[in-house]
Design an enzyme around this catalytic site. Structure first.
Site, PDB file in Angstrom:
ATOM      1  CD  GLU A 243     -21.932  21.624  15.256  1.00  0.00           C
ATOM      2  OE1 GLU A 243     -21.048  22.501  15.260  1.00  0.00           O
ATOM      3  OE2 GLU A 243     -22.030  20.759  16.129  1.00  0.00           O
ATOM      4  CE  LYS A 245     -14.924  24.931   7.477  1.00  0.00           C
ATOM      5  NZ  LYS A 245     -14.111  26.099   7.722  1.00  0.00           N
ATOM      6  NE  ARG A 250     -11.120  23.783  16.493  1.00  0.00           N
ATOM      7  CZ  ARG A 250     -11.058  22.602  15.918  1.00  0.00           C
ATOM      8  NH1 ARG A 250     -10.714  22.505  14.654  1.00  0.00           N
ATOM      9  NH2 ARG A 250     -11.336  21.511  16.591  1.00  0.00           N
ATOM     10  NE  ARG A 265      -6.759  24.492  11.818  1.00  0.00           N
ATOM     11  CZ  ARG A 265      -5.725  23.929  11.204  1.00  0.00           C
ATOM     12  NH1 ARG A 265      -4.607  23.741  11.833  1.00  0.00           N
ATOM     13  NH2 ARG A 265      -5.831  23.558   9.943  1.00  0.00           N
ATOM     14  CD  GLU A 295     -14.036  29.253  13.714  1.00  0.00           C
ATOM     15  OE1 GLU A 295     -13.641  28.231  14.322  1.00  0.00           O
ATOM     16  OE2 GLU A 295     -13.456  29.710  12.724  1.00  0.00           O
ATOM     17  CG  PHE A 335     -17.647  23.908  17.333  1.00  0.00           C
ATOM     18  CD1 PHE A 335     -16.688  22.944  17.525  1.00  0.00           C
ATOM     19  CD2 PHE A 335     -17.280  25.124  16.764  1.00  0.00           C
ATOM     20  CE1 PHE A 335     -15.369  23.168  17.168  1.00  0.00           C
ATOM     21  CE2 PHE A 335     -15.956  25.365  16.407  1.00  0.00           C
ATOM     22  CZ  PHE A 335     -14.998  24.377  16.615  1.00  0.00           C
ATOM     23  NE  ARG A 410      -6.919  18.125   7.494  1.00  0.00           N
ATOM     24  CZ  ARG A 410      -7.380  19.377   7.588  1.00  0.00           C
ATOM     25  NH1 ARG A 410      -8.651  19.640   7.399  1.00  0.00           N
ATOM     26  NH2 ARG A 410      -6.554  20.357   7.888  1.00  0.00           N
ATOM     27  CE  LYS A 416     -12.076  21.378   4.988  1.00  0.00           C
ATOM     28  NZ  LYS A 416     -10.966  22.259   5.271  1.00  0.00           N
TER      29      LYS A 416
END
Ligand code: ATP
Length: 576
Positions: A243, A245, A250, A265, A295, A335, A410, A416
């Protein structure tokens, strides 16, 4: 539990900076608390009246505290001021002035009183708050008042972050940290340690699994790891989704009928700022209840093109919202889907979540689906990446097709890959300011010349230093920075800070700044990633990018683990 008992625990916590001791003290405290009082206890130790996503402002500043103290003690304001100048802490002033009687209130009573004070609003609220606080202080012993006053003033400074509370909860049941995974899973889903503790206390460990995603309660957000290049992505994920970025805000959007709430976020509610997104959700999302993420970016309605982040940034304000929505309208690039019409989607694979998300977005101006390609070909990924960069985007995010939505984690479910600049690390580092050095030379007139900055060690719940940084702020920004830091200055190294360098002024770990650097090096003077006698890690040629990041809490800073991974990867960055 009597409040005086809680005070005994708070005093013990204050006396130690050792995490293991803190955990054991919290464990004993949580064990002694009943199911009804454990949530208030957790909120109070974190200087709050509820979970972080439902902030109730105490509305008690230093002036009001001084006034209430004067009233409660019968002293005049001058005398209070004098004592304050001597001790620099209204908690200590209260202890000195108030008698040693009291001690009858329970924790819940004190909590309820503080809540009553916080909720006093409208005309005459200040007088009402002062009277209520004075009345409460009068009924407490000096020692109790010391802690009660510190709570709304944000001056408890116990150094207890969420990880320590979670381990304390585990200790309260098993005497070790073995229950942290179950506790953390529940917390990641509901973002409320009070609720988690209540369930643990009243129904036991197994009941934690019953805590599920709910509309209206923010879910701690899934985050992305980094990759060196497209090959690296394919090696890790095989066939995956790529996708764009997008560089905006966010948003986690919760919809129940026409009621829409948006969280940032760091789980702050931003609904009032992003009214255009909320309208878009009402118009375009075909669902009764849903939680989705995306986003938000500002775009030019004439051309449909996105503005750079600096323009989108201007939407982060509490005033003139209506005017800003016309000037810089936002669009949500959706997303992910976490919940839909009564069904929790977080355990569904990404591919199913994305496909379902696509099916509930009606055409329109405000909400669209993220651009997305499924491939296992590194060449195709590179092409997609180049297109993203050409379109002014930050890079791409690759997603594992069969991965669940892992709240608060994470990991390599999302990877990313960002644009890199020659001679720069391919990503910036978010650091927490823990102190500053007084200026020399040209900066002497500012009284501030460099910042001591740390990253977050989430295993130890500590902030370990990584850089001394004196570049990147303008002459106008240094004095501004100093003013902000002086407000949170502390006399000694804060409990959660791990440092070998002694700055001129220590500050509470609160403000996050973004830093660019040339590389990460080993360093004997910094403590990030330091184990035993081995050197730690430091940023080489660090410079501040922007100013303070208001969308980050201290605990949202880059972690030591990320620094170690960046260190491993550096030098092999993606070529453009
Ligand atoms: P960064 O500074 O790189 O944005 P971060 O710490 O804010 O990092 P990361 O987990 O590193 O967060 O990167 C993921 C962020 O990228 C998300 O928080 C989200 O705001 C943003 N983002 C943009 N486009 C997407 C997308 N298509 N899918 C997921 N996240 C996206």
């Amino acid at each position: 539990m009597r409040f005086t008992k809680l005070v005994d625990y708070l005093a013990k916590l204050e006396a130690t900076t050792k995490r293991l001791e803190m955990t054991a003290i919290l464990g004993a405290l949580f064990k002694e608390a009943t199911a009804d009082e454990i949530a208030p206890i957790i909120y109070l130790t974190q200087e709050r009246l509820g979970p972080a996503f439902e902030p109730i402002d105490f509305g008690i500043g230093e002036a009001l505290a001084a006034e209430a103290l004067a009233k409660a003690s019968g002293k005049d304001k001058e005398a209070i001021k004098k004592l304050y100048n001597q001790h620099g802490d209204y908690g200590i002033v209260a202890e000195k002035l108030l008698s040693d009687s009291g001690k009858a209130f329970t924790v819940t009573q004190v909590f309820d009183r503080l809540k009553e004070i916080a909720l006093a609003s409208g005309e005459g609220a200040m007088t009402q708050k002062t009277d209520l606080l004075a009345d409460l202080l009068q009924k407490l012993s000096g020692r109790e008042a010391r802690y009660v006053l510190r709570i709304p003033l944000g001056r408890l400074r116990l150094g207890i972050g969420d990880p320590t509370v979670m381990e304390g909860l585990s200790w309260s049941v098993t005497g070790d940290k073995s229950l942290r995974p179950q506790i953390e899973r529940a917390y990641n889903v509901c973002s409320d340690l009070g609720q988690v503790a209540r369930v643990l206390k009243s129904e036991g460990v197994d009941a934690l699994a019953k805590i599920q995603v709910e509309v209206g309660k923010p879910v701690r957000m899934a985050l992305a790891e980094r990759a060196k290049n497209a090959e690296d992505i394919v090696t890790r994920l095989g066939k995956c989704a790529i996708e764009n970025k997008y560089d905006g805000f966010r948003c986690q959007v919760h919809k129940r009928g026409d009621e829409v709430r948006i969280f940032s976020r760091n789980l702050e509610e931003t609904t009032a700022m992003f009214t255009d997104i909320a309208d878009g959700i009402r118009q375009q999302i075909k669902a009764k209840t849903a939680i989705l993420e995306g986003e938000a970016l500002s775009y030019d309605p004439e051309t449909g093109e996105f503005h750079p982040f600096q323009v989108t940034m201007q939407r982060k304000r509490k005033y003139d919202v209506a005017e800003m929505t016309v000037k810089f309208p936002l669009r949500l690039i959706a997303f992910d889907l976490l919940y839909l019409d009564g069904k929790d989607f977080t355990s569904q694979p990404y591919s199913k979540r994305h496909e379902t998300l696509a099916s509930i977005i009606a055409p329109g101006e405000r909400v669209e689906l993220s651009r997305h390609l499924i491939t296992q070909d590194a060449k195709e990924i590179e092409k997609f990446f180049m297109e993203a960069i050409t379109n002014g985007l930050e890079g791409i995010i690759a997603k594992r097709l069969d991965s669940r939505y892992q709240a608060g984690m994470r990991n390599f479910n999302w990877i990313k890959l960002k644009r890199s600049y020659q001679g720069h690390l391919s990503d910036t580092v978010d650091g927490v300011i823990v102190g500053y050095l007084r200026g020399r030379g040209m900066r002497a007139r500012f009284g501030i010349g460099a910042l001591l900055v740390a990253v977050y060690d989430d295993d130890q719940d500590k902030f370990a230093t990584i850089a001394k940084i004196g570049t990147g702020l303008s002459d106008a920004e240094w004095p501004q920075m100093r003013e902000l830091l002086d407000k949170i200055a502390v006399a000694q190294k804060p409990a959660r800070v791990d440092a070998l360098i002694e700055p001129d002024v220590w500050v509470e770990p609160k403000y996050v700044i973004e830093m660019q650097a040339d590389e990460i090096t080993r360093s004997p003077v910094h403590t990030a990633g330091k184990v035993g006698d081995e050197p730690g890690y430091a940023l080489r040629f660090p410079r501040v990018v922007g100013f303070i990041r208001t969308d980050r809490k201290a605990e949202d800073a880059t972690t030591v683990k990320e620094i170690l991974r960046m260190f491993e990867k550096q030098g092999k960055s993606m070529s453009q």
